[in-house]
Design an enzyme around this catalytic site. Structure first.
Site, PDB file in Angstrom:
ATOM      1  N   GLU A 251       2.982  -1.475   4.548  1.00 51.14           N
ATOM      2  CA  GLU A 251       2.716  -2.447   5.609  1.00 51.14           C
ATOM      3  C   GLU A 251       1.572  -3.399   5.287  1.00 51.14           C
ATOM      4  O   GLU A 251       1.372  -4.379   6.001  1.00 51.14           O
ATOM      5  CB  GLU A 251       2.443  -1.743   6.951  1.00 51.14           C
TER       6      GLU A 251
ATOM      7  N   ASN B 149       0.831  -1.208   0.000  1.00 52.55           N
ATOM      8  CA  ASN B 149       0.000   0.000   0.000  1.00 52.55           C
ATOM      9  C   ASN B 149       0.861   1.251   0.000  1.00 52.55           C
ATOM     10  O   ASN B 149       2.058   1.198  -0.282  1.00 52.55           O
ATOM     11  CB  ASN B 149      -0.921  -0.007   1.222  1.00 52.55           C
TER      12      ASN B 149
ATOM     13  N   CYS C 153       2.089   2.863   2.410  1.00 53.61           N
ATOM     14  CA  CYS C 153       3.141   2.906   3.443  1.00 53.61           C
ATOM     15  C   CYS C 153       3.827   1.561   3.646  1.00 53.61           C
ATOM     16  O   CYS C 153       4.515   1.364   4.637  1.00 53.61           O
ATOM     17  CB  CYS C 153       2.558   3.403   4.764  1.00 53.61           C
TER      18      CYS C 153
END
Length: 923
Positions: free
Chosen positions: A562, A558, A560
Site C-alpha cells: 500500500e 512495501n 503489504c
C-alpha cells in the site's frame, strides 16, 4: 465401560449405551428425515450402532471417569455432523431443545451449584478460601450487563463451578469463566464481550496489586481508581527503564486521569482484549502494569510530546483511540511513549549493485526489523546471472543468493521479540533473473535458491502489459547493461527499453533473453496461484501519479503493497507511518456518513501521524533523512464491510461501489485539507516545491497523467459524488502541504481485531470461523448476520449448526431469504471484479495505494489473466495476495467439545486474512 454420567441435578448414574441409541433413532425416525419406517431399515440400525460406537470412543478417550450428560449429547451432535447426517443432527438438536423446555416447564432444572459441596480456592500464599458465590454471581451479572438477552448468566456460573474442585488455584476460576463464555460465542456473539470482561477482571487482579493498589470488585469502581493506575503505571515503567520520563514531567496527570473513561473497557471483544493482553500492554518480568485505558492514554501522551499543550492534545488523541474511532498502527501502539519510540510501520529500501552496498542493505534490514518495522526491498539494481564482475573477471550468480541471505536475516531478527520479521523483495519484470525470482517460494528445486519465509512481488511496467495484450516478445536484461531502466517510467522507459532491445539485436548487449510476453505472464500467474507469490504490482501508475516525481522514483512498494514512496540507494530509505479510520463508527443511525465526525477524526489522526515523524526513533540515518525531507504518512480505513452491513448493501453491487467512491472522496478531501492546515501551522515539508501539490494537482487530477503515459489505455472513473469544493482546496494546497503523501489503505489485520471490526476494505471471509494469531485460536461469528437473523426470527441452534456445516456461508441455507444471501455473501462468493471496481473508485482519490486481496474460488489460467489485466486497466497501483479455494476441512465440532469451530476453508494460496504476522507490520 467404567464411566459414570453426571445428571443435571448433580447425581451420577452408570453409563447406559441404549439411551444414546434411542436418541439417535428418534432423530432418524422423524418423517422429515427418512420417513416413518426409517427405524426398521437394517442400514439405519447399522448406522445408529456405528455412530454410538464413535460416541463411546470419544468418551473413552477422555481422562475423566464422570461425564456430564450435556457433554455426551454434544458428542452425539458432533458425530452426526462429522458423518454428514445434517438433517438427523437438526432433529437431534430439536429433540434436545424440546426436552429442555419440558424440564423447565415442569420445574425439574436444578442448578449444579446448589447441589455441590463447598469449594475452596487456593490463594497465591497457599491458604484456602471458600468460593464466594454471591461475589461470583455479581461478577457474572456485571459481565452480562447491557448485552443481549441470549447471554445466560446462570449457565456461566454453573459451568464455572462444575469446572472447579476443592483446593483448585484461584486462577482456575478466571479460566473457567472465560472458557464457559468463549465456547458459547458461536451461539450468541455477545458472549465475546462477556469473555473479554472476565479477562479484564483477571487483568485488574494482576495489575492493581503490582502497583500497590487494592483490587476492585467491579468495573463501576474503576473510574475512581484509574487516575492512580495511570500515575503509578507510568512511574513503574519509568523506573523499569521502559517509559520515557517525559510522560511524568510534561503532562498534567490529574487532568489526564480525569479524562479516562473506564467504561470504554467494555467495548472489547475477547479476541481484541486478549491480543492486547498478550502483546501490547507494558510489563516487567511478565507482570503487566497497564490496563486498557492507561494503555491508550500512554500511546496518546507519547504522540503529544511535541505539542504546545501536550495535556489537551493527549486527551484529544486518547478520545479518538479509546473510542475506536481510529487506531494507530501496531508499531505505534507498541512503542509510543517508550524510551525507544520506533513508531513507523514500513520501510522501503533500494539495494545497490555492489557487495558492500548489498550487505549494508541487509544490515539495515536487521536494524529496522529489530524495532518492529516491516520491510520492502527493491532488488532490481543488482546485476543478473551471468553478468561480468569486473573486480574478479568472473560471472555473477545473480540476485537470488543474496535474497537467500535477506530471507534468513528476516527470520533471525524478529520484530522486537513480539512478531516475526517480515520483508518483501521486489524485482522488475525485465530483470534477467525474473524467471528464477518467480520460483523463490516453490517447495521443489534447489533449496539453496529458495526463500520460504520472505514475500516477493513483481514490479511490472506498463510496456510489459501492452506486450502481453499484443502477443509480442519480451526481453530480459541485466541491470549491469541498462542501469537507467530502473529509474525510468512512462514514455521515457518505453523509449529506453526499445533502444536496449535494438542494442541486443545488434550484438552490443549479449547477456539477454527474449521470450514471448504471454509465456512469462502465464508463469507469473501460475506461481501466484501455486505459491501465493510474487504479488502483481504496477510500476507506472505508482510513478505517473506520484506527487513526488520531481524528488525521485518509486522503485517498489512495501511489505503489504500500500506504500508507494521514493527510494534512493545509499541516500534515502522511505518511511511510512500508518493509522486507520474505523468507518463503522462514522455512520449515522440511518446508514449515511457522519461527515462532521469523519472530518474531526481525520484531522486529529493527521496530526497524530505528523507527530510520529518527529518523535520516531530511527535506527538507520537514511530513514531519518528521507522522513524529515518528505514527511509522508498513510491514513487508511477499516470496517468497510461492516459499513455495508449497516447500509444493507451487497459488496457485489453498484451501490457499494458508489459508497466506496463517496467515502474515499470525503477522506481524501479531509486528509488533504488537514495536511494543508498543518503546513499553515508548522510549515510545508522540505521538498514541497516542484511537487504535484505545489502545482495544485491533487490525486484525482493525476489520473490524466496516467492516461497520457499509457496512451489512453485506462478505464478509470474520474467523477466526484460527494459535492465538495475541490477548486478552493487546490488553491489552498498550492501554498503548502505538511506531508508529501497522506493516504494509504493498509491491511489492518491486528488493529481490526483490537477494535472488533472487519479488516481494512476486505469482504467477510466466513461468518463463522476460527481466527488464529500469536495469542491462540478464537471463534468469531459475524454479529451483523446474527442480529439480522434474530430480527427476522431465524436465529436458533439449528442455524448455528447450518453455518458450521456450510463452512460459515449462508448461500446454501434454504431458510435464509435471497436478499440476505446477497448482502452476506462471503469473499469467495463475490466476483473479485467487484472488489477491483470499488478499489478503482478509491484509488482515484488516494496518493499512495491499497492492500487489495483478490479471491477466486475456482481459479484457472484464463480467469486469472482476465482478473489481473482488469485490475491494470482500472488503474490500480498494486494488488496483494491471491486467495484461491482449495480442499475443505470437514471436521465440525460442538461448542462444549472445547475444540471450538474447526471448520475453515483451506486456501491453496497463502491466506493472510486470519491475522497473518506478515501483514501485521502495516496494522
Amino acid at each position: 465401560m467404567n464411566v459414570h454420567v453426571m445428571k443435571r441435578d448433580g447425581s451420577t448414574v452408570a453409563f447406559d449405551r441404549s439411551r444414546i441409541e434411542r436418541a439417535i433413532l428418534a432423530a432418524f425416525m422423524d418423517p422429515a428425515v427418512l420417513g416413518p419406517d426409517a427405524g426398521k431399515s437394517a442400514s439405519v440400525r447399522d448406522k445408529i450402532k456405528a455412530y454410538t460406537d464413535k460416541v463411546l470412543a470419544k468418551i473413552e478417550s477422555r481422562p475423566a471417569a464422570v461425564v456430564a450428560v450435556e457433554d455426551i449429547q454434544d458428542l452425539v451432535e458432533s458425530v452426526l455432523m462429522d458423518a454428514g447426517e445434517h438433517k438427523v443432527a437438526r432433529e437431534y438438536i430439536r429433540f434436545r431443545d424440546l426436552q429442555a423446555e419440558q424440564r423447565k416447564a415442569a420445574g425439574h432444572d436444578v442448578s449444579v451449584s446448589s447441589t455441590q459441596s463447598t469449594i475452596r480456592l487456593k490463594k497465591p500464599d497457599g491458604s484456602l478460601e471458600p468460593l464466594d458465590r454471591k461475589a461470583l454471581q455479581a461478577l457474572v451479572a456485571e459481565a452480562a450487563e447491557g448485552l443481549d438477552e441470549g447471554v445466560d448468566s446462570g449457565t456461566i456460573v454453573n459451568d464455572a463451578i462444575k469446572a472447579l474442585f476443592d483446593g483448585a488455584p484461584a486462577s482456575a476460576l478466571d479460566d473457567a469463566l472465560i472458557l464457559s463464555s468463549k465456547q458459547r460465542i458461536e451461539q450468541e456473539p455477545d458472549y465475546t464481550y462477556v469473555a473479554a470482561r472476565f479477562l479484564l477482571d483477571k487483568l485488574r487482579r494482576e495489575v492493581l496489586p503490582g502497583l500497590g493498589l487494592s483490587n476492585v470488585d467491579t468495573q463501576a469502581n474503576m473510574g475512581l481508581i484509574y487516575p492512580e493506575v495511570l500515575r503509578r503505571g507510568l512511574k513503574r515503567g519509568v523506573d523499569a527503564g521502559m517509559i520515557d520520563p517525559a510522560l511524568l514531567d510534561q503532562f498534567n496527570l490529574g487532568k489526564l486521569g480525569a479524562a479516562i473513561d473506564a467504561y470504554r473497557d467494555f467495548q472489547f471483544t475477547y479476541l481484541g482484549l486478549q491480543t492486547l493482553y498478550d502483546r501490547y500492554f507494558q510489563h516487567e518480568d511478565g507482570e503487566r502494569y497497564e490496563l486498557p485505558q492507561t494503555f491508550f492514554m500512554r500511546v496518546a501522551m507519547g504522540l503529544a510530546l511535541n505539542e504546545d499543550d501536550p495535556t489537551d492534545r493527549a486527551i484529544e488523541f486518547y478520545q479518538v483511540l479509546s473510542s475506536f474511532d481510529a487506531m494507530s498502527s501496531t508499531p505505534t501502539l507498541f512503542n509510543s511513549g517508550t524510551v525507544r519510540s520506533q513508531l513507523s510501520s514500513c520501510y522501503l529500501t533500494s539495494v545497490p549493485d555492489d557487495l558492500f552496498g548489498i550487505y549494508s542493505a541487509i544490515r539495515d534490514n536487521a536494524m529496522l526489523s529489530k524495532f518492529a518495522g516491516g520491510l520492502g526491498n527493491d532488488w532490481t539494481p543488482v546485476r543478473g546471472i551471468g553478468s561480468l564482475i569486473k573486480g574478479t573477471n568472473g560471472k555473477s550468480q545473480g540476485v537470488v543468493p543474496f535474497l537467500k541471505v535477506a530471507n534468513d536475516t528476516a527470520v533471525a531478527v524478529n520484530q522486537g521479540g513480539r512478531r516475526k520479521g517480515a520483508a518483501c523483495a521486489y524485482l522488475e519484470t525485465w530483470h534477467r533473473d525474473i524467471e528464477e525470482f518467480l520460483e523463490l517460494r516453490k517447495n521443489t528445486g534447489d533449496d539453496r535458491r529458495r526463500c520460504h519465509d520472505m514475500n516477493t512481488a513483481n514490479w511490472v511496467p506498463d510496456l510489459f502489459m501492452e506486450r502481453v495484450a499484443q502477443g509480442a516478445e519480451w526481453t530480459l536484461f541485466s541491470p549491469a547493461d541498462c542501469p537507467d531502466l530502473h529509474d525510468k517510467f512512462g514514455q521515457a522507459f518505453r523509449q529506453a527499453y526499445e533502444a536496449y532491445e535494438r542494442d541486443a539485436d545488434s550484438g552490443k548487449i549479449r547477456n539477454f533473453k527474449r521470450i514471448p510476453a504471454k509465456q512469462l505472464w502465464r508463469k507469473m500467474l501460475t506461481m501466484l496461484f501455486e505459491t501465493g507469490h510474487p504479488w502483481i504490482t504496477f510500476k507506472d501508475p505508482c510513478n505517473l501519479r506520484s506527487p513526488q516525481q520531481h524528488a525521485g522514483v518509486v522503485h517498489s512498494s512495501n511489505l503489504c503493497t500500500e506504500i508507494t514512496l521514493n527510494t534512493s540507494p545509499g541516500d534515502e530509505i522511505a518511511v511510512c507511518n500508518l493509522a486507520s479510520i474505523n468507518i463503522a463508527n462514522h455512520l449515522t443511525e440511518y446508514g449515511s456518513i457522519d461527515r462532521s465526525k469523519l472530518a474531526f477524526t481525520v484531522k486529529t489522526v493527521m496530526r497524530m501521524l505528523d507527530n510520529v515523524i518527529d518523535l520516531n526513533y530511527y535506527s538507520v540515518d537514511e530513514a531519518r533523512q528521507a522522513n524529515m525531507r518528505h514527511r509522508p504518512v498513510g491514513m487508511g480505513l477499516m470496517g468497510f464491510q461492516d459499513a455495508l452491513y449497516v447500509k444493507s448493501l451487497p459488496y457485489a453491487s453498484r451501490e457499494a461501489v458508489v459508497f466506496a467512491d463517496e467515502l474515499m472522496e470525503l477522506i481524501s478531501y479531509y486528509a488533504i485539507e488537514a495536511s494543508a492546515g498543518l503546513a499553515g501551522e508548522r510549515g510545508a515539508y522540505q521538498s514541497f516545491q516542484g511537487s504535484l501539490w505545489s502545482q495544485g494537482v491533487l490525486p484525482i487530477d493525476s489520473i490524466d497523467l496516467l492516461r497520457q503515459g499509457r496512451g489512453g489505455m485506462l478505464d478509470m472513473d474520474e467523477g466526484s459524488v460527494a459535492g465538495l469544493d475541490w477548486d478552493s482546496l487546490r488553491e489552498t494546497v498550492k501554498t503548502g502541504m505538511r506531508n508529501s503523501n497522506v493516504m494509504a489503505i493498509a491491511p489492518t489485520a491486528t488493529i481490526a481485531n483490537i477494535t472488533g471490526v472487519t479488516q481494512s476494505i476486505e469482504p467477510t471471509y466466513a461468518h463463522l470461523q476460527v481466527k488464529s494469531n500469536l495469542s491462540g485460536e478464537f471463534t468469531v461469528i459475524n454479529p451483523s448476520l446474527v442480529h439480522e437473523l434474530k430480527r427476522r426470527g431465524l436465529w436458533d441452534k439449528v442455524m448455528v449448526q447450518d453455518l458450521k456445516y456450510y463452512d460459515g456461508s449462508v448461500q446454501a441455507i434454504d431458510r435464509i431469504p435471497e436478499d440476505m444471501k446477497a448482502v452476506y455473501a462471503c469473499a469467495f462468493e463475490i466476483d473479485s471484479k467487484w472488489l477491483i471496481e470499488a478499489a478503482s473508485r478509491r484509488q482515484k482519490w488516494i496518493d499512495q495505494a491499497q492492500s487489495l486481496n483478490l479471491y477466486m474460488a475456482k481459479a484457472s489460467g484464463p480467469k486469472l489473466a482476465e482478473l489481473y489485466e482488469f485490475a491494470w486497466k482500472k488503474g490500480l497501483k498494486t494488488t496483494y495476495y491471491l486467495r484461491s479455494m482449495g480442499a475443505t476441512s470437514t471436521e465440525k465440532s460442538t461448542i462444549t467439545d472445547h475444540r471450538l469451530n474447526a471448520v475453515q476453508q483451506a486456501p491453496q494460496a497463502k491466506v493472510c486474512s486470519i491475522d497473518d504476522p506478515d501483514c501485521e507490520s502495516c496494522s
